[in-house]
Design a protein around this motif. Sequence first.
Motif, PDB file in Angstrom:
ATOM      1  N   VAL A 109      -0.390  -7.715   1.596  1.00 20.81           N
ATOM      2  CA  VAL A 109      -0.862  -6.393   1.198  1.00 20.81           C
ATOM      3  C   VAL A 109      -0.804  -5.563   2.253  1.00 20.81           C
ATOM      4  O   VAL A 109      -0.979  -6.149   3.572  1.00 20.81           O
ATOM      5  N   ASP A 110      -0.574  -4.167   2.244  1.00 23.67           N
ATOM      6  CA  ASP A 110      -0.466  -3.294   3.406  1.00 23.67           C
ATOM      7  C   ASP A 110      -0.775  -1.929   2.845  1.00 23.67           C
ATOM      8  O   ASP A 110      -0.198  -1.605   1.987  1.00 23.67           O
ATOM      9  N   ASN A 111      -1.552  -1.169   3.735  1.00 18.93           N
ATOM     10  CA  ASN A 111      -1.803   0.141   3.158  1.00 18.93           C
ATOM     11  C   ASN A 111      -0.627   1.249   3.785  1.00 18.93           C
ATOM     12  O   ASN A 111      -0.700   2.466   3.164  1.00 18.93           O
ATOM     13  N   LEU A 112       0.266   0.592   4.326  1.00 21.36           N
ATOM     14  CA  LEU A 112       1.614   1.347   4.591  1.00 21.36           C
ATOM     15  C   LEU A 112       1.157   2.496   5.675  1.00 21.36           C
ATOM     16  O   LEU A 112       2.035   3.410   5.605  1.00 21.36           O
ATOM     17  N   VAL A 113       0.267   2.692   6.202  1.00 21.86           N
ATOM     18  CA  VAL A 113      -0.019   3.666   7.030  1.00 21.86           C
ATOM     19  C   VAL A 113       0.791   3.761   8.286  1.00 21.86           C
ATOM     20  O   VAL A 113       1.242   4.750   8.772  1.00 21.86           O
ATOM     21  N   ASN A 114       1.357   2.487   8.681  1.00 21.30           N
ATOM     22  CA  ASN A 114       1.887   2.448  10.132  1.00 21.30           C
ATOM     23  C   ASN A 114       3.173   1.330   9.578  1.00 21.30           C
ATOM     24  O   ASN A 114       3.689   0.755  10.729  1.00 21.30           O
ATOM     25  N   ALA A 115       3.503   1.374   8.362  1.00 24.89           N
ATOM     26  CA  ALA A 115       4.669   0.345   7.881  1.00 24.89           C
ATOM     27  C   ALA A 115       5.520   0.868   6.657  1.00 24.89           C
ATOM     28  O   ALA A 115       4.821   1.951   6.129  1.00 24.89           O
TER      29      ALA A 115
ATOM     30  N   SER B   7       4.320  -8.158  -3.055  1.00 21.82           N
ATOM     31  CA  SER B   7       3.928  -7.089  -2.221  1.00 21.82           C
ATOM     32  C   SER B   7       2.897  -6.081  -2.834  1.00 21.82           C
ATOM     33  O   SER B   7       3.473  -5.541  -3.922  1.00 21.82           O
ATOM     34  N   HIS B   8       1.717  -5.403  -2.059  1.00 26.03           N
ATOM     35  CA  HIS B   8       1.053  -4.592  -2.980  1.00 26.03           C
ATOM     36  C   HIS B   8       0.503  -3.803  -1.632  1.00 26.03           C
ATOM     37  O   HIS B   8       0.182  -3.947  -0.664  1.00 26.03           O
ATOM     38  N   GLN B   9       0.460  -2.204  -2.181  1.00 24.72           N
ATOM     39  CA  GLN B   9       0.060  -1.202  -1.397  1.00 24.72           C
ATOM     40  C   GLN B   9      -1.444  -1.575  -1.683  1.00 24.72           C
ATOM     41  O   GLN B   9      -1.700  -0.904  -2.447  1.00 24.72           O
ATOM     42  N   VAL B  10      -2.416  -1.983  -0.726  1.00 23.95           N
ATOM     43  CA  VAL B  10      -3.701  -1.985  -0.703  1.00 23.95           C
ATOM     44  C   VAL B  10      -4.283  -1.766   0.541  1.00 23.95           C
ATOM     45  O   VAL B  10      -4.032  -2.338   1.722  1.00 23.95           O
ATOM     46  N   ASP B  11      -5.372  -0.913   0.779  1.00 26.15           N
ATOM     47  CA  ASP B  11      -6.034  -0.530   1.808  1.00 26.15           C
ATOM     48  C   ASP B  11      -7.369  -1.586   1.896  1.00 26.15           C
ATOM     49  O   ASP B  11      -7.990  -1.697   0.809  1.00 26.15           O
ATOM     50  N   LEU B  12      -7.619  -2.173   2.939  1.00 28.29           N
ATOM     51  CA  LEU B  12      -8.659  -3.089   2.970  1.00 28.29           C
ATOM     52  C   LEU B  12     -10.172  -2.614   2.568  1.00 28.29           C
ATOM     53  O   LEU B  12     -11.225  -3.258   2.325  1.00 28.29           O
ATOM     54  N   LEU B  13     -10.128  -1.210   2.773  1.00 30.49           N
ATOM     55  CA  LEU B  13     -11.375  -0.426   2.739  1.00 30.49           C
ATOM     56  C   LEU B  13     -11.637  -0.112   1.163  1.00 30.49           C
ATOM     57  O   LEU B  13     -12.896   0.124   0.736  1.00 30.49           O
TER      58      LEU B  13
ATOM     59  N   LYS C 127     -12.263  -1.915  -1.470  1.00 28.10           N
ATOM     60  CA  LYS C 127     -12.646  -3.392  -1.922  1.00 28.10           C
ATOM     61  C   LYS C 127     -12.272  -3.978  -3.359  1.00 28.10           C
ATOM     62  O   LYS C 127     -11.990  -5.123  -3.694  1.00 28.10           O
ATOM     63  N   GLU C 128     -12.251  -3.015  -4.346  1.00 24.25           N
ATOM     64  CA  GLU C 128     -11.911  -3.370  -5.504  1.00 24.25           C
ATOM     65  C   GLU C 128     -10.671  -3.745  -5.703  1.00 24.25           C
ATOM     66  O   GLU C 128     -10.165  -4.505  -6.327  1.00 24.25           O
ATOM     67  N   ALA C 129      -9.712  -3.153  -5.054  1.00 30.99           N
ATOM     68  CA  ALA C 129      -8.274  -3.262  -5.019  1.00 30.99           C
ATOM     69  C   ALA C 129      -7.938  -4.677  -4.308  1.00 30.99           C
ATOM     70  O   ALA C 129      -6.874  -5.572  -4.626  1.00 30.99           O
ATOM     71  N   VAL C 130      -8.791  -4.944  -3.174  1.00 34.45           N
ATOM     72  CA  VAL C 130      -8.578  -6.269  -2.617  1.00 34.45           C
ATOM     73  C   VAL C 130      -9.073  -7.421  -3.558  1.00 34.45           C
ATOM     74  O   VAL C 130      -8.304  -8.408  -3.781  1.00 34.45           O
ATOM     75  N   LYS C 131     -10.227  -7.252  -4.328  1.00 33.78           N
ATOM     76  CA  LYS C 131     -10.776  -8.189  -5.062  1.00 33.78           C
ATOM     77  C   LYS C 131      -9.377  -8.626  -6.258  1.00 33.78           C
ATOM     78  O   LYS C 131      -9.316  -9.569  -6.914  1.00 33.78           O
ATOM     79  N   LYS C 132      -8.766  -7.343  -6.787  1.00 26.26           N
ATOM     80  CA  LYS C 132      -7.709  -7.552  -7.830  1.00 26.26           C
ATOM     81  C   LYS C 132      -6.715  -8.829  -7.369  1.00 26.26           C
ATOM     82  O   LYS C 132      -6.104  -9.272  -7.998  1.00 26.26           O
TER      83      LYS C 132
END
Length: 346
Positions: free
Chosen positions: A33-39, A57-63, A65-70
């Motif tokens: 998982v990566d939010n791709l802010v710097n990648a 691979s998934h575009q997910v931001d750790l902020l 939380k629901e996306a992280v749970k998925k």
Amino acid sequence: MSTEYVLVTGGAGYIGTHAVVELLQAGYNVVVVDNLVNASMESIGRVEEITGKKVPSHQVDLLDKEAVKKIFQQYKISLVMHFAGLKAVGESVQLPLLYYHTNVGGTVNLLEVMKEFSVKNIIFSSSATVYGAPQYLPVDEKHPTGSCTNAYGKTKFFIEEIIRDVCAADKEWNAVILRYFNPVGAHKSGKIGENPQGVPNNLMPFVAQVAVGRRECLTVFGSDYDTPDGTGVRDYIHIVDLAQGHVAAMKKIQEKCGCVVYNLGTGVGYSVLDMVKAFQKATGKEIPYKIAPRREGDIATVYADPKTAEQELGWKTTRSLEEMCEDLWRWQSNNPHGYAPAPSSS
């Protein structure tokens, strides 16, 4: 039996991609998982080319939380390798709240979701910045921490403390905290490497961009430090050595280690000008430079005592300064604009 995965947060970034390659080659299944802010996800495509394996691979931001749970619902995760976070020291001094919110807030979300899904193994990407200005050299793991000179370092220190508290509260948790010195170089293939957005914050990507013609001149911050040539001295570690340290940490976790800390460095300090000369020698490229005043928050000298990692993880660095420079140059010359396509000349 369902497949178990190592979740790699920030897995599309510089250190993350190299760790994913080593994990895959060691036989682990990985989800990124990566939010791709710097990648960019282009880097994951390159990892797949190197390893011949698909990387979910998934575009997910750790902020979020629901996306992280998925992700935890979708994959059976056995361990988290946590690289995600903002990492520009200078920017962190200007934007401390952004750094605390992203790095500390994102990690708390991650740990809460791990707890909810009973995933109690984590390898955390920390930094030698937690030591602040060294009280003695080389710096070992017993060196006092917390006197960090910038907000980035403080986020790493606070996250270490949070992980310690989580492990103390529940003895089923296992954490390996890895304190990096200065990662440089790139994968031998030249397919993946450091791809800073905007002006590089670190010395060697800047040197490489000067060599490849993207920048005119290197700025050396400070020539009046108490060091052999007046420029700052650091412990530079080849990125692949660093990534292999994470695979060694995976084995440590399997021993039910509780919470343990290791330095990942070479134990050798090189100055800024040493690095410039080594790069020129390895590549035959002239690197023009100018001297500027010291940067706020910079220290004169820091290098690791890496003995504990060698004794307890069976890990040590094997790649030379020359190899760091050659591999960095192979990556930069093959990819002058990093993962981005070349800008059109129109």
